[in-house]
Design a protein around this motif. Sequence first.
Motif, PDB file in Angstrom:
ATOM      1  N   LEU A 121       0.825  -1.213   0.000  1.00  0.00           N
ATOM      2  CA  LEU A 121       0.000   0.000   0.000  1.00  0.00           C
ATOM      3  C   LEU A 121       0.858   1.262   0.000  1.00  0.00           C
ATOM      4  O   LEU A 121       0.467   2.299  -0.544  1.00  0.00           O
ATOM      5  CB  LEU A 121      -0.932   0.009   1.213  1.00  0.00           C
ATOM      6  CG  LEU A 121      -2.119  -0.954   1.182  1.00  0.00           C
ATOM      7  CD1 LEU A 121      -2.792  -1.014   2.553  1.00  0.00           C
ATOM      8  CD2 LEU A 121      -3.133  -0.530   0.125  1.00  0.00           C
ATOM      9  N   ASN A 122       2.022   1.170   0.595  1.00  0.00           N
ATOM     10  CA  ASN A 122       2.872   2.357   0.730  1.00  0.00           C
ATOM     11  C   ASN A 122       3.547   2.779  -0.567  1.00  0.00           C
ATOM     12  O   ASN A 122       3.949   3.936  -0.709  1.00  0.00           O
ATOM     13  CB  ASN A 122       3.949   2.106   1.793  1.00  0.00           C
ATOM     14  CG  ASN A 122       3.485   2.485   3.182  1.00  0.00           C
ATOM     15  OD1 ASN A 122       2.566   3.278   3.333  1.00  0.00           O
ATOM     16  ND2 ASN A 122       4.106   1.904   4.194  1.00  0.00           N
ATOM     17  N   SER A 188      -9.106  -3.111  -7.707  1.00  0.00           N
ATOM     18  CA  SER A 188      -9.632  -4.365  -7.167  1.00  0.00           C
ATOM     19  C   SER A 188      -8.717  -4.924  -6.082  1.00  0.00           C
ATOM     20  O   SER A 188      -9.186  -5.441  -5.054  1.00  0.00           O
ATOM     21  CB  SER A 188      -9.803  -5.388  -8.292  1.00  0.00           C
ATOM     22  OG  SER A 188     -10.250  -6.626  -7.786  1.00  0.00           O
ATOM     23  N   THR A 189      -7.412  -4.817  -6.275  1.00  0.00           N
ATOM     24  CA  THR A 189      -6.492  -5.315  -5.242  1.00  0.00           C
ATOM     25  C   THR A 189      -6.593  -4.472  -3.983  1.00  0.00           C
ATOM     26  O   THR A 189      -6.487  -5.004  -2.870  1.00  0.00           O
ATOM     27  CB  THR A 189      -5.039  -5.331  -5.746  1.00  0.00           C
ATOM     28  OG1 THR A 189      -4.545  -3.997  -5.910  1.00  0.00           O
ATOM     29  CG2 THR A 189      -4.925  -6.094  -7.052  1.00  0.00           C
ATOM     30  N   TYR A 190      -6.795  -3.172  -4.130  1.00  0.00           N
ATOM     31  CA  TYR A 190      -6.948  -2.319  -2.947  1.00  0.00           C
ATOM     32  C   TYR A 190      -8.250  -2.637  -2.210  1.00  0.00           C
ATOM     33  O   TYR A 190      -8.296  -2.610  -0.986  1.00  0.00           O
ATOM     34  CB  TYR A 190      -6.918  -0.850  -3.355  1.00  0.00           C
ATOM     35  CG  TYR A 190      -5.562  -0.355  -3.810  1.00  0.00           C
ATOM     36  CD1 TYR A 190      -4.394  -0.871  -3.267  1.00  0.00           C
ATOM     37  CD2 TYR A 190      -5.448   0.636  -4.785  1.00  0.00           C
ATOM     38  CE1 TYR A 190      -3.141  -0.417  -3.673  1.00  0.00           C
ATOM     39  CE2 TYR A 190      -4.203   1.092  -5.204  1.00  0.00           C
ATOM     40  CZ  TYR A 190      -3.060   0.558  -4.650  1.00  0.00           C
ATOM     41  OH  TYR A 190      -1.830   1.000  -5.051  1.00  0.00           O
ATOM     42  N   ASP A 195     -10.802  -5.504   2.528  1.00  0.00           N
ATOM     43  CA  ASP A 195     -11.514  -6.643   3.105  1.00  0.00           C
ATOM     44  C   ASP A 195     -10.628  -7.418   4.070  1.00  0.00           C
ATOM     45  O   ASP A 195     -11.045  -7.757   5.184  1.00  0.00           O
ATOM     46  CB  ASP A 195     -12.002  -7.579   1.990  1.00  0.00           C
ATOM     47  CG  ASP A 195     -13.187  -7.019   1.237  1.00  0.00           C
ATOM     48  OD1 ASP A 195     -14.045  -6.378   1.862  1.00  0.00           O
ATOM     49  OD2 ASP A 195     -13.260  -7.223   0.011  1.00  0.00           O
ATOM     50  N   VAL A 196      -9.415  -7.712   3.642  1.00  0.00           N
ATOM     51  CA  VAL A 196      -8.525  -8.539   4.452  1.00  0.00           C
ATOM     52  C   VAL A 196      -8.119  -7.825   5.729  1.00  0.00           C
ATOM     53  O   VAL A 196      -8.167  -8.393   6.831  1.00  0.00           O
ATOM     54  CB  VAL A 196      -7.288  -8.938   3.626  1.00  0.00           C
ATOM     55  CG1 VAL A 196      -6.213  -9.559   4.520  1.00  0.00           C
ATOM     56  CG2 VAL A 196      -7.680  -9.916   2.525  1.00  0.00           C
ATOM     57  N   ASP A 211      -8.666   4.582   0.596  1.00  0.00           N
ATOM     58  CA  ASP A 211      -8.144   5.803  -0.036  1.00  0.00           C
ATOM     59  C   ASP A 211      -7.368   5.456  -1.312  1.00  0.00           C
ATOM     60  O   ASP A 211      -7.451   6.167  -2.320  1.00  0.00           O
ATOM     61  CB  ASP A 211      -7.239   6.552   0.932  1.00  0.00           C
ATOM     62  CG  ASP A 211      -8.013   7.212   2.056  1.00  0.00           C
ATOM     63  OD1 ASP A 211      -9.219   7.464   1.877  1.00  0.00           O
ATOM     64  OD2 ASP A 211      -7.428   7.454   3.125  1.00  0.00           O
ATOM     65  N   ARG A 212      -6.623   4.364  -1.266  1.00  0.00           N
ATOM     66  CA  ARG A 212      -5.910   3.926  -2.464  1.00  0.00           C
ATOM     67  C   ARG A 212      -6.913   3.502  -3.549  1.00  0.00           C
ATOM     68  O   ARG A 212      -6.677   3.729  -4.749  1.00  0.00           O
ATOM     69  CB  ARG A 212      -4.987   2.752  -2.146  1.00  0.00           C
ATOM     70  CG  ARG A 212      -3.937   3.036  -1.082  1.00  0.00           C
ATOM     71  CD  ARG A 212      -2.923   4.072  -1.532  1.00  0.00           C
ATOM     72  NE  ARG A 212      -1.856   4.167  -0.553  1.00  0.00           N
ATOM     73  CZ  ARG A 212      -1.770   5.109   0.376  1.00  0.00           C
ATOM     74  NH1 ARG A 212      -2.685   6.061   0.442  1.00  0.00           N
ATOM     75  NH2 ARG A 212      -0.766   5.117   1.244  1.00  0.00           N
ATOM     76  N   LEU A 213      -8.005   2.876  -3.146  1.00  0.00           N
ATOM     77  CA  LEU A 213      -9.037   2.496  -4.106  1.00  0.00           C
ATOM     78  C   LEU A 213      -9.573   3.722  -4.829  1.00  0.00           C
ATOM     79  O   LEU A 213      -9.727   3.724  -6.056  1.00  0.00           O
ATOM     80  CB  LEU A 213     -10.166   1.750  -3.377  1.00  0.00           C
ATOM     81  CG  LEU A 213     -11.220   1.030  -4.220  1.00  0.00           C
ATOM     82  CD1 LEU A 213     -11.921  -0.037  -3.370  1.00  0.00           C
ATOM     83  CD2 LEU A 213     -12.269   1.972  -4.784  1.00  0.00           C
TER      84      LEU A 213
END
Length: 426
Positions: A121-122, A188-190, A195-196, A211-213
């Motif tokens: 994410l970073n 989709s990965t974000y 979820d995880v 926020d990344r989404l």
Amino acid sequence: MPLGASPLGVGVSVGQGTVLLFTSERSTLCPPYLDEHTGARIARARRARRLTQRELADLSHVSYSTLTKVEQGVLPASPAVTGALARALSVSVAELNGQPYLDELRQDQLDGLIQPIRDALNVYDLGPDPDVTPRPVAELEAHADRLCAQVRATNIKQVAADLPALMQEATTAAHLAPDDRSWRVLASTYRTAYDVTTKLGFPDLGTVALDRLEWSAQRASDPLLSGMRQYMRGVAYLRAGDCRTGKRLVRLGMATLEQAEAGRARNVLTGQLHLGAAVLCARDQDEGAAEGHLGEAQRIAELTGPAEKVHWVSFGPTNVGVHRVSVLAELDHYQGAVEAAEHMTIPDGWPPRGWRTTALRWRGRRCGPAARTRPSRTSSGPASWRRSRRATTRWCGRRSRAWSRRSGECRTPSATTAPGWAGSGR
């Protein structure tokens, strides 16, 4: 309350430019005790804050009678009560409810799953990674979709292990070929990261994933993804008991979806937002508005039919029925909730998360009498849901009779453990 608004001891902001701190998000105030019910965790957190029961009741606006019974394990803690107490105690709702995966994962294993997701994410804005050679976008898209399906099947540990590498690969692919499809795959990965991380008990990290989404959705020029993000934020506010902000987010999500092209996908997300709004209004004791949102969701579900795999929000006639039960319980219409649950037909293959979470919430996280019949974590499918529903029916019926005998007692917030927002976000 957004997913990061009840801090767990870290200074993580919610802006899109946030860089996560490399520290644990788990508070040391309330270390988890697996055999405790929610009320015992509330009592321990209250004592750590040096508050009396009367003082906590005043701070949280939960009735003293409800608080004492919840702490004793006599009365299940409803989502509204838990949210109000969490805000007063400055802890997360998840901390009071307990960490559902701690009986499967040691803390070092949990951190080992979370840290790679945090790292992925970073690096969202660093451009392509020279050490990563991404697969074709079609393969990445299929992989991202498989992880969505695994989340729906509650294979959280496996998804958490597989996700970071896919996130890094999708990040590089999107920066190398910044077209709409690549950005959607990254989004989709974000979404899966959200979820995880929330399911594993790291809500602040989930906030950053959302926020990344949004960051990816803007680059994909996709209002459907942006609208879904507002829906997920609304889920977090509902869990925290902040109905006012949750309803604002639902309205914002619906306005965002109006910018999308008309079609089944927009209908599905609009219908799911109506379901969320129905539960929010019911928890706010606005029965008319709740019924209005349910009616609109029902109308849309009749158009879309079962659409559980459209953006993986589990929308369709079944989810409308589950939310109707939830709304009736939030409104303290216990007998109506029981009757609605008894008349539901759950199709094979429907997401197990919905009925397991609903049953756990109704039974107050081991507080309610039906907790002794709790199905195992791995059980799923209609048979498991029906076992939970029978236990729920017995308990909810007793609650209904108890409230009719004690109609004069304060019930704000509601003392029943309703199924907060069933099927939310998968």
